[in-house]
Scaffold this motif. Sequence first.
Motif, PDB file in Angstrom:
ATOM      1  N   HIS A  78      39.435  15.467  76.180  1.00  0.00           N
ATOM      2  CA  HIS A  78      38.779  14.982  74.961  1.00  0.00           C
ATOM      3  C   HIS A  78      38.190  16.114  74.143  1.00  0.00           C
ATOM      4  O   HIS A  78      37.647  17.066  74.702  1.00  0.00           O
ATOM      5  CB  HIS A  78      37.612  14.043  75.307  1.00  0.00           C
ATOM      6  CG  HIS A  78      37.929  13.006  76.317  1.00  0.00           C
ATOM      7  ND1 HIS A  78      37.145  12.784  77.423  1.00  0.00           N
ATOM      8  CD2 HIS A  78      38.944  12.117  76.398  1.00  0.00           C
ATOM      9  CE1 HIS A  78      37.661  11.790  78.140  1.00  0.00           C
ATOM     10  NE2 HIS A  78      38.758  11.379  77.533  1.00  0.00           N
ATOM     11  N   HIS A  80      35.041  17.102  71.927  1.00  0.00           N
ATOM     12  CA  HIS A  80      33.648  16.657  71.874  1.00  0.00           C
ATOM     13  C   HIS A  80      32.968  17.118  70.592  1.00  0.00           C
ATOM     14  O   HIS A  80      33.480  17.975  69.881  1.00  0.00           O
ATOM     15  CB  HIS A  80      32.899  17.164  73.109  1.00  0.00           C
ATOM     16  CG  HIS A  80      33.178  16.356  74.332  1.00  0.00           C
ATOM     17  ND1 HIS A  80      32.194  15.681  75.014  1.00  0.00           N
ATOM     18  CD2 HIS A  80      34.331  16.089  74.997  1.00  0.00           C
ATOM     19  CE1 HIS A  80      32.728  15.032  76.052  1.00  0.00           C
ATOM     20  NE2 HIS A  80      34.030  15.279  76.057  1.00  0.00           N
ATOM     21  N   HIS A  94      32.203  12.313  72.752  1.00  0.00           N
ATOM     22  CA  HIS A  94      33.551  12.332  72.164  1.00  0.00           C
ATOM     23  C   HIS A  94      33.471  12.409  70.643  1.00  0.00           C
ATOM     24  O   HIS A  94      32.629  11.765  70.016  1.00  0.00           O
ATOM     25  CB  HIS A  94      34.329  11.083  72.569  1.00  0.00           C
ATOM     26  CG  HIS A  94      34.562  10.986  74.036  1.00  0.00           C
ATOM     27  ND1 HIS A  94      34.994   9.836  74.631  1.00  0.00           N
ATOM     28  CD2 HIS A  94      34.431  11.895  75.028  1.00  0.00           C
ATOM     29  CE1 HIS A  94      35.111  10.034  75.939  1.00  0.00           C
ATOM     30  NE2 HIS A  94      34.770  11.285  76.200  1.00  0.00           N
ATOM     31  N   TYR A  95      34.405  13.184  70.056  1.00  0.00           N
ATOM     32  CA  TYR A  95      34.426  13.429  68.614  1.00  0.00           C
ATOM     33  C   TYR A  95      35.488  12.553  67.962  1.00  0.00           C
ATOM     34  O   TYR A  95      36.672  12.839  68.025  1.00  0.00           O
ATOM     35  CB  TYR A  95      34.712  14.908  68.367  1.00  0.00           C
ATOM     36  CG  TYR A  95      34.599  15.375  66.941  1.00  0.00           C
ATOM     37  CD1 TYR A  95      33.467  15.113  66.185  1.00  0.00           C
ATOM     38  CD2 TYR A  95      35.620  16.111  66.362  1.00  0.00           C
ATOM     39  CE1 TYR A  95      33.352  15.567  64.886  1.00  0.00           C
ATOM     40  CE2 TYR A  95      35.521  16.577  65.063  1.00  0.00           C
ATOM     41  CZ  TYR A  95      34.386  16.302  64.329  1.00  0.00           C
ATOM     42  OH  TYR A  95      34.285  16.758  63.046  1.00  0.00           O
ATOM     43  N   TRP A  96      35.043  11.466  67.357  1.00  0.00           N
ATOM     44  CA  TRP A  96      35.936  10.527  66.681  1.00  0.00           C
ATOM     45  C   TRP A  96      35.139   9.797  65.616  1.00  0.00           C
ATOM     46  O   TRP A  96      33.920   9.692  65.683  1.00  0.00           O
ATOM     47  CB  TRP A  96      36.537   9.527  67.670  1.00  0.00           C
ATOM     48  CG  TRP A  96      35.501   8.743  68.410  1.00  0.00           C
ATOM     49  CD1 TRP A  96      34.754   9.159  69.482  1.00  0.00           C
ATOM     50  CD2 TRP A  96      35.014   7.434  68.092  1.00  0.00           C
ATOM     51  NE1 TRP A  96      33.855   8.183  69.850  1.00  0.00           N
ATOM     52  CE2 TRP A  96      33.994   7.109  69.011  1.00  0.00           C
ATOM     53  CE3 TRP A  96      35.362   6.506  67.123  1.00  0.00           C
ATOM     54  CZ2 TRP A  96      33.312   5.910  68.998  1.00  0.00           C
ATOM     55  CZ3 TRP A  96      34.682   5.288  67.106  1.00  0.00           C
ATOM     56  CH2 TRP A  96      33.666   5.010  68.045  1.00  0.00           C
ATOM     57  N   ASP A 103      36.024   3.968  70.613  1.00  0.00           N
ATOM     58  CA  ASP A 103      36.252   5.373  70.947  1.00  0.00           C
ATOM     59  C   ASP A 103      37.717   5.586  71.328  1.00  0.00           C
ATOM     60  O   ASP A 103      38.169   5.135  72.377  1.00  0.00           O
ATOM     61  CB  ASP A 103      35.337   5.763  72.106  1.00  0.00           C
ATOM     62  CG  ASP A 103      35.461   7.206  72.533  1.00  0.00           C
ATOM     63  OD1 ASP A 103      36.366   7.924  72.058  1.00  0.00           O
ATOM     64  OD2 ASP A 103      34.643   7.625  73.370  1.00  0.00           O
ATOM     65  N   TRP A 105      39.168   8.249  72.256  1.00  0.00           N
ATOM     66  CA  TRP A 105      39.377   9.207  73.346  1.00  0.00           C
ATOM     67  C   TRP A 105      39.399   8.547  74.730  1.00  0.00           C
ATOM     68  O   TRP A 105      39.841   9.155  75.706  1.00  0.00           O
ATOM     69  CB  TRP A 105      38.303  10.298  73.322  1.00  0.00           C
ATOM     70  CG  TRP A 105      38.497  11.274  72.208  1.00  0.00           C
ATOM     71  CD1 TRP A 105      37.724  11.416  71.090  1.00  0.00           C
ATOM     72  CD2 TRP A 105      39.541  12.240  72.102  1.00  0.00           C
ATOM     73  NE1 TRP A 105      38.245  12.412  70.295  1.00  0.00           N
ATOM     74  CE2 TRP A 105      39.355  12.938  70.893  1.00  0.00           C
ATOM     75  CE3 TRP A 105      40.634  12.579  72.908  1.00  0.00           C
ATOM     76  CZ2 TRP A 105      40.197  13.962  70.468  1.00  0.00           C
ATOM     77  CZ3 TRP A 105      41.472  13.604  72.480  1.00  0.00           C
ATOM     78  CH2 TRP A 105      41.256  14.281  71.283  1.00  0.00           C
ATOM     79  N   LYS A 106      38.942   7.319  74.852  1.00  0.00           N
ATOM     80  CA  LYS A 106      38.879   6.658  76.161  1.00  0.00           C
ATOM     81  C   LYS A 106      40.237   6.568  76.855  1.00  0.00           C
ATOM     82  O   LYS A 106      40.310   6.532  78.075  1.00  0.00           O
ATOM     83  CB  LYS A 106      38.275   5.259  76.026  1.00  0.00           C
ATOM     84  CG  LYS A 106      36.795   5.273  75.754  1.00  0.00           C
ATOM     85  CD  LYS A 106      36.248   3.873  75.690  1.00  0.00           C
ATOM     86  CE  LYS A 106      34.767   3.880  75.442  1.00  0.00           C
ATOM     87  NZ  LYS A 106      34.214   2.520  75.366  1.00  0.00           N
ATOM     88  N   THR A 126      41.841  10.323  65.509  1.00  0.00           N
ATOM     89  CA  THR A 126      40.392  10.465  65.637  1.00  0.00           C
ATOM     90  C   THR A 126      39.651  10.334  64.315  1.00  0.00           C
ATOM     91  O   THR A 126      38.437  10.207  64.311  1.00  0.00           O
ATOM     92  CB  THR A 126      40.027  11.838  66.239  1.00  0.00           C
ATOM     93  OG1 THR A 126      40.407  12.861  65.321  1.00  0.00           O
ATOM     94  CG2 THR A 126      40.686  12.038  67.589  1.00  0.00           C
TER      95      THR A 126
END
Length: 161
Positions: A78, A80, A94-96, A103, A105-106, A126
Motif C-alpha cells: 500500500h 501511505h 492508506h493514501y486514497w 479504502d 488499498w484493502k 486511488t
Amino acid sequence: MTTISLTRTLTASAILISAALLPVHATAGDALSADLGKFPGSTLAAPTGHVSVKFHQNKLSVAYDLEKTTPSSSGGVHIHTGSTCSDAEKVGGHYWSPDLGEDTWKKATWNSDKQGKATGELTIQTGYDYAQNLSHALVIHDSEGRRIACGLLGVAPNSGY
C-alpha cells in the motif's frame, strides 16, 4: 490616461510563477519506484525488494518483487499518507481519495511462493496521480496486517524526469 492595476499584474505574475513550480504530471508509462527497508521500530523479519508504480489515466499499476517474505503467505502492499520511513508515527494510513468510497488499498495484496519470493502486479484506483504520490511511503504488511517494510516513492530510473 490608461491605468494598470498593480493587483492584477502581481496576481498574473504569481500564477505564472506558481505554474512553473508545480510538479509535472506523468504521461502514460511514467513511473515511481521504492527500494524496501525494514519498517521503523519493527522487530519482525522484513522482506527485501523493489516496488514500482506506473500511471495510466486514473489508475495505478503496482509491480512488486519481494524476497525473504514468509513462505506461502500473503500480505498488503500500500501507498501511505506519510512521506517518511524513519518514523513509524508519521507513515500514516492508506493514501486514497475518500471520494472513491471505501479504502481501495484493502484488496491490494502480494502472495509468496514456497521459497518466500513474491512477484506480481496489481491495478488500483486511488484518486491520486504521479505528482501526488511522489515521495509517499510505500508499505509492505505481513499476513496479520503488521507493517514490516517501507520505502519512499521516488522518480523511477528512465522515467523521463
